[in-house]
Design a protein around this motif. Sequence first.
Motif, PDB file in Angstrom:
ATOM      1  N   LEU A 105     -53.678   2.104   1.054  1.00 36.45           N
ATOM      2  CA  LEU A 105     -52.773   2.593   2.070  1.00 36.45           C
ATOM      3  C   LEU A 105     -53.441   3.126   3.165  1.00 36.45           C
ATOM      4  N   ILE A 106     -54.147   4.410   3.082  1.00 33.26           N
ATOM      5  CA  ILE A 106     -54.857   4.962   3.938  1.00 33.26           C
ATOM      6  C   ILE A 106     -55.799   4.175   4.861  1.00 33.26           C
ATOM      7  N   GLN A 107     -56.317   3.145   4.246  1.00 37.47           N
ATOM      8  CA  GLN A 107     -57.275   2.134   4.955  1.00 37.47           C
ATOM      9  C   GLN A 107     -56.411   1.507   6.046  1.00 37.47           C
ATOM     10  N   SER A 132     -36.660   2.498   7.301  1.00 36.53           N
ATOM     11  CA  SER A 132     -35.949   0.832   7.735  1.00 36.53           C
ATOM     12  C   SER A 132     -37.111   0.027   7.998  1.00 36.53           C
ATOM     13  N   TRP A 133     -38.340   0.329   8.144  1.00 40.27           N
ATOM     14  CA  TRP A 133     -39.391  -0.821   8.098  1.00 40.27           C
ATOM     15  C   TRP A 133     -39.373  -1.636   6.903  1.00 40.27           C
ATOM     16  N   HIS A 134     -39.017  -1.046   5.804  1.00 38.27           N
ATOM     17  CA  HIS A 134     -39.204  -1.689   4.537  1.00 38.27           C
ATOM     18  C   HIS A 134     -38.093  -2.564   4.279  1.00 38.27           C
ATOM     19  N   PHE A 135     -36.828  -2.587   4.923  1.00 39.67           N
ATOM     20  CA  PHE A 135     -35.858  -3.636   4.828  1.00 39.67           C
ATOM     21  C   PHE A 135     -35.570  -4.334   5.916  1.00 39.67           C
ATOM     22  N   ALA A 136     -35.013  -5.664   5.554  1.00 48.25           N
ATOM     23  CA  ALA A 136     -34.573  -6.376   6.956  1.00 48.25           C
ATOM     24  C   ALA A 136     -33.185  -6.058   7.315  1.00 48.25           C
ATOM     25  N   VAL A 186     -48.666  -3.209   6.108  1.00 46.08           N
ATOM     26  CA  VAL A 186     -48.244  -2.646   4.670  1.00 46.08           C
ATOM     27  C   VAL A 186     -47.446  -3.653   3.813  1.00 46.08           C
ATOM     28  N   ARG A 187     -46.347  -4.223   4.444  1.00 44.87           N
ATOM     29  CA  ARG A 187     -45.621  -5.110   3.848  1.00 44.87           C
ATOM     30  C   ARG A 187     -46.457  -6.476   3.370  1.00 44.87           C
ATOM     31  N   ALA A 188     -47.622  -6.932   4.011  1.00 46.89           N
ATOM     32  CA  ALA A 188     -48.406  -7.915   3.453  1.00 46.89           C
ATOM     33  C   ALA A 188     -49.356  -7.506   2.513  1.00 46.89           C
ATOM     34  N   LEU A 189     -49.779  -6.298   2.487  1.00 42.26           N
ATOM     35  CA  LEU A 189     -50.346  -5.530   1.164  1.00 42.26           C
ATOM     36  C   LEU A 189     -49.543  -5.615   0.115  1.00 42.26           C
ATOM     37  N   ASP A 241     -50.625  -7.451  -3.673  1.00 41.81           N
ATOM     38  CA  ASP A 241     -50.520  -6.787  -4.774  1.00 41.81           C
ATOM     39  C   ASP A 241     -48.969  -6.236  -5.322  1.00 41.81           C
ATOM     40  N   PRO A 242     -48.523  -7.083  -6.101  1.00 41.84           N
ATOM     41  CA  PRO A 242     -47.058  -6.737  -6.624  1.00 41.84           C
ATOM     42  C   PRO A 242     -46.861  -5.351  -7.156  1.00 41.84           C
ATOM     43  N   VAL A 243     -48.006  -5.055  -7.908  1.00 46.08           N
ATOM     44  CA  VAL A 243     -47.872  -3.546  -8.562  1.00 46.08           C
ATOM     45  C   VAL A 243     -47.727  -2.476  -7.549  1.00 46.08           C
ATOM     46  N   LEU A 244     -48.748  -2.622  -6.494  1.00 47.27           N
ATOM     47  CA  LEU A 244     -48.856  -1.543  -5.506  1.00 47.27           C
ATOM     48  C   LEU A 244     -47.292  -1.723  -4.843  1.00 47.27           C
ATOM     49  N   GLY A 245     -46.700  -3.064  -4.469  1.00 47.33           N
ATOM     50  CA  GLY A 245     -45.575  -3.252  -3.814  1.00 47.33           C
ATOM     51  C   GLY A 245     -44.471  -2.766  -4.403  1.00 47.33           C
ATOM     52  N   ARG A 246     -44.446  -2.671  -5.930  1.00 45.83           N
ATOM     53  CA  ARG A 246     -43.386  -1.957  -6.719  1.00 45.83           C
ATOM     54  C   ARG A 246     -43.437  -0.675  -6.530  1.00 45.83           C
ATOM     55  N   ALA A 247     -44.631   0.089  -6.560  1.00 44.44           N
ATOM     56  CA  ALA A 247     -44.954   1.592  -6.575  1.00 44.44           C
ATOM     57  C   ALA A 247     -44.387   2.066  -4.973  1.00 44.44           C
ATOM     58  N   VAL A 248     -44.516   1.089  -4.028  1.00 41.35           N
ATOM     59  CA  VAL A 248     -44.106   1.606  -2.654  1.00 41.35           C
ATOM     60  C   VAL A 248     -42.737   1.434  -2.342  1.00 41.35           C
TER      61      VAL A 248
END
Length: 151
Positions: free
Chosen positions: A19-21, A78-82, A106-109, A113-120
Amino acid sequence: MNSPPTIVAALPAAYRERLIQLARETSFDAGARLFEEGGRADRFWVVRTGIVALDLHVPGRRAPVIESLGHGELVGWSWHFAPHVWQLGAKALHPVQAWEYDAVAVRALCSQDPVLGRAVAVWVGQVLAHRLHATRTRLLDLYGPSGGGGS
């Protein structure tokens, strides 16, 4: 209710590094507005130093501060949810340094990567649950039967 997890507590080091990248360093002067309730939520921040106050528009009244956020805390969910619209407003109470993230990137990342996506998603969900509780508590304090209501 306990504080929501900071990014360090919520995400393993490898995910934080990915994420920091995507982040860029930014700063806000004391009194600067980060965003307004109802605006387009196209980014979010993790506080490095300083304090950010979250506030809520209440018609006919000064916007009450719902919560103050500091080091390692997520500013904006709010950025995470439509439909990606800010549900609160945010203002720097003191000079703030933060990592700023582009929500689309971030949403594209997270999609890649669904595992990272789930953690976020779990982290953001925990923050959201905490903010809803904090909002409810603050509004009851201000406008409930024993609240002053005159802020």
